[in-house]
Scaffold this active site. Structure first.
Site, short mmCIF file in Angstrom:
data_model
loop_
_atom_site.label_atom_id
_atom_site.label_comp_id
_atom_site.label_asym_id
_atom_site.label_seq_id
_atom_site.Cartn_x
_atom_site.Cartn_y
_atom_site.Cartn_z
N ASP A 62 -0.12 5.02 0.93
CA ASP A 62 -0.32 6.03 1.98
C ASP A 62 -0.23 5.43 3.37
O ASP A 62 -0.98 4.51 3.71
CB ASP A 62 -1.68 6.71 1.80
N ASP A 76 0.86 -1.17 0.00
CA ASP A 76 0.00 0.00 0.00
C ASP A 76 0.91 1.23 0.00
O ASP A 76 2.07 1.15 0.39
CB ASP A 76 -0.89 -0.03 1.25
#
Length: 236
Positions: free
Chosen positions: A17, A15
């Site tokens: 963020d 991922d």
């Protein structure tokens, strides 16, 4: 203390963020300011709900929950204006650079998924191009037409896996994510997931991290051999 061992993996998905780059503090500050300007308060439980969601889903959830007199487009435009400078100077999360270098040195296939748009992804990462060059591909959930449903649906992880050569099985993937929505999505895609929780999750720690395959405070603490990946130190 013995190191836990899980099912072997061959591919890795990160991922973006809050996992690779430190964006969540910027988003929290921005959303709080927009909500306050509308005479409302941005509560922690709402922040928890939006972690990992696509941009339009985030805007709709905040607007509908707090009854803001804004359209989703207006909300996102305000956010882009406020964040433009900050997002161009983001730093990597602890442990990221060493882990990426390690995986790259051992030819572990890697990709990035993000619920952001392609435009937002480039704004956040263009100053880190050398580091992000190690990834085979990037899936930007808010602008990729193949991603029909955002997290916690598994779409983005399934699509990301399918774009690797050789058609690897989903069970051979390890996901790194910081949000409960990301954990749910990865597990639904048939993947194992290491969670590096956002600090806000300490308020709901047991509820928010219970389903993750493994939970870490930082990527500095990750031991690749737990998933049959090459260890940092081989003794040679």
């Amino acid at each position: 203390m013995s190191i836990p061992v899980f099912k072997p993996v061959t591919h890795v998905i990160f991922d973006l963020d809050g996992t690779l780059i430190d964006t969540e503090r910027v988003h929290r500050k921005t959303f709080t300011r927009i909500v306050n300007d509308c005479g409302k308060v941005f509560p922690d439980d709402l922040r928890l709900q939006i972690l990992g969601k696509q941009e339009m889903d985030v805007a709709n959830l905040i607007i509908n929950t707090l009854q803001l007199n804004l359209t989703p487009e207006e909300f996102l435009q305000k956010a882009r204006i406020q964040e433009e400078k900050s997002l161009k100077n983001l730093v990597l999360m602890y442990g990221v650079e060493d882990l990426l270098e390690h995986f790259h040195r051992h030819n572990i296939p890697m990709a990035v998924t993000t619920s952001s748009s392609e435009e937002s992804f480039h704004m956040k990462t263009d100053h880190l191009k050398d580091i992000f060059s190690v990834f085979h591909h990037v899936v930007t959930g808010s602008s990729d037409s193949d991603v029909k449903n955002g997290k916690p649906a598994p779409d983005i992880f399934k699509i990301c896996a399918a774009r690797f050569p050789g058609n690897p099985m989903n069970s051979k993937f390890l996901v790194f994510d910081e949000s409960p929505n990301g954990v749910t999505a990865a597990l639904a895609a048939g993947m194992q997931v290491v969670m590096i929780p956002d600090p806000i999750l300490s308020i709901w720690q047991n509820m928010s991290t219970a389903n993750a395959t493994y939970v870490l405070n930082s990527l500095e603490d990750f031991r690749p051999e737990m998933f049959s990946l090459p260890p940092y130190f081989t003794g040679s």
